[in-house]
Design a protein around this motif. Structure first.
Motif, PDB file in Angstrom:
ATOM      1  N   THR A  53       0.761  -1.304   0.049  1.00  0.00           N
ATOM      2  CA  THR A  53       0.030  -0.040  -0.039  1.00  0.00           C
ATOM      3  C   THR A  53       0.916   1.073   0.166  1.00  0.00           C
ATOM      4  O   THR A  53       0.399   2.051  -0.848  1.00  0.00           O
ATOM      5  N   ASN A  70      -7.476  -3.471   1.922  1.00  0.00           N
ATOM      6  CA  ASN A  70      -6.808  -4.297   2.073  1.00  0.00           C
ATOM      7  C   ASN A  70      -7.429  -5.562   2.333  1.00  0.00           C
ATOM      8  O   ASN A  70      -8.345  -5.515   3.151  1.00  0.00           O
ATOM      9  N   SER A  91      -7.527   0.950   3.044  1.00  0.00           N
ATOM     10  CA  SER A  91      -6.155   0.849   3.500  1.00  0.00           C
ATOM     11  C   SER A  91      -5.744   1.809   4.435  1.00  0.00           C
ATOM     12  O   SER A  91      -4.745   1.892   5.238  1.00  0.00           O
ATOM     13  N   THR A  93      -6.920   2.222   7.272  1.00  0.00           N
ATOM     14  CA  THR A  93      -7.292   1.655   8.820  1.00  0.00           C
ATOM     15  C   THR A  93      -6.752   0.450   8.827  1.00  0.00           C
ATOM     16  O   THR A  93      -6.049  -0.127   8.063  1.00  0.00           O
ATOM     17  N   ARG A  94      -6.869  -0.248   9.963  1.00  0.00           N
ATOM     18  CA  ARG A  94      -6.035  -1.303  10.315  1.00  0.00           C
ATOM     19  C   ARG A  94      -7.310  -2.439  10.839  1.00  0.00           C
ATOM     20  O   ARG A  94      -8.305  -1.905  11.307  1.00  0.00           O
ATOM     21  N   VAL A  95      -7.266  -3.628  10.826  1.00  0.00           N
ATOM     22  CA  VAL A  95      -8.245  -4.594  11.172  1.00  0.00           C
ATOM     23  C   VAL A  95      -8.240  -4.508  12.812  1.00  0.00           C
ATOM     24  O   VAL A  95      -7.184  -4.798  13.507  1.00  0.00           O
ATOM     25  N   ASP A  96      -9.288  -4.505  13.452  1.00  0.00           N
ATOM     26  CA  ASP A  96      -9.229  -4.652  14.818  1.00  0.00           C
ATOM     27  C   ASP A  96      -9.659  -6.295  15.028  1.00  0.00           C
ATOM     28  O   ASP A  96     -10.717  -6.625  15.263  1.00  0.00           O
ATOM     29  N   GLY A 183     -12.457  -1.771  10.754  1.00  0.00           N
ATOM     30  CA  GLY A 183     -11.410  -1.075  10.103  1.00  0.00           C
ATOM     31  C   GLY A 183     -11.229  -0.025  11.328  1.00  0.00           C
ATOM     32  O   GLY A 183     -12.157   0.914  11.503  1.00  0.00           O
ATOM     33  N   GLU A 185      -8.726   3.172  13.100  1.00  0.00           N
ATOM     34  CA  GLU A 185      -7.678   4.037  12.747  1.00  0.00           C
ATOM     35  C   GLU A 185      -6.278   3.694  13.359  1.00  0.00           C
ATOM     36  O   GLU A 185      -6.287   3.165  14.601  1.00  0.00           O
ATOM     37  N   PRO A 186      -5.246   3.754  12.870  1.00  0.00           N
ATOM     38  CA  PRO A 186      -3.868   3.239  13.287  1.00  0.00           C
ATOM     39  C   PRO A 186      -3.717   4.061  14.352  1.00  0.00           C
ATOM     40  O   PRO A 186      -3.895   5.316  14.523  1.00  0.00           O
TER      41      PRO A 186
END
Length: 187
Positions: A53, A70, A91, A93-96, A183, A185-186
């Motif tokens: 990414t 993603n 992309s 964000t990240r998966v919880d 998703g 926030e990092p």
């Protein structure tokens, strides 16, 4: 054909270039049915050396970060049983995994699947895994923001090439469950 997002030199309906897709993805495109016409699944040729990414959006345009998703493979464990699933998030964000994924799978513990497991079970290349063509029995958790995005750029099953699909197409995939807050926030 011009891609609906981004500035890609080679864009065409995925159904017209099945030979460029890895087998499980080509099979899924070939068997596509539902409200979204198969011609709206667009294949764009991209450099496999910049498939990740951060490098991808740096080369093809930072605006794609909010239009890219993603797909990651996760494993949920409970009582000695293991369940594989896939998660699709924007992309940015990240998966919880430890919160939302664990609860959705009814698992005591959830984690990202190893690269060998992800590749072996999907038949796709690491760094190109896509929700189109995943094993039909897997849960497919899709963040609601992905579904609400008009056009989404995702992997094609290989590091070379990407797919651009309407966000609403994700709800038509086998095993799809739309999940709020998947998703995050990092930090």
């Amino acid at each position: 054909m011009r891609a609906p997002i981004g500035t890609f030199g080679d864009a065409r309906p995925a159904v017209d270039c099945l030979e460029l897709l890895i087998e499980p993805v080509a099979d899924a495109v070939r068997a596509w049915h539902g409200d979204i016409p198969v011609q709206q699944l667009i294949y764009v040729d991209t450099d496999p050396e910049i498939a990740d990414t951060a490098a991808f959006v740096e080369h093809y345009g930072r605006e794609l970060l909010e239009q890219s998703a993603n797909c990651v493979v996760v494993s949920g464990k409970r009582g000695g049983e293991s369940t594989l699933a896939a998660c699709v998030v924007l992309s940015s964000t990240r998966v919880d995994v430890n919160g939302v994924v664990r609860k959705q799978l009814g698992a005591r513990k959830a984690s990202f699947a190893s690269m060998d497991t992800a590749v072996g079970e999907t038949g796709m290349e690491y760094g190109g895994i896509t929700p189109i063509g995943l094993p039909a029995e897997w849960p497919l958790l899709v963040d609601s923001s992905v579904v609400d995005t008009e056009w989404v750029l995702i992997g094609s099953g290989r590091r070379r090439g990407k797919l651009i699909v309407p966000g609403k197409a994700f709800v038509e995939l086998p095993g799809a469950v739309v999940v709020e807050g998947l998703g995050i926030e990092p930090s």
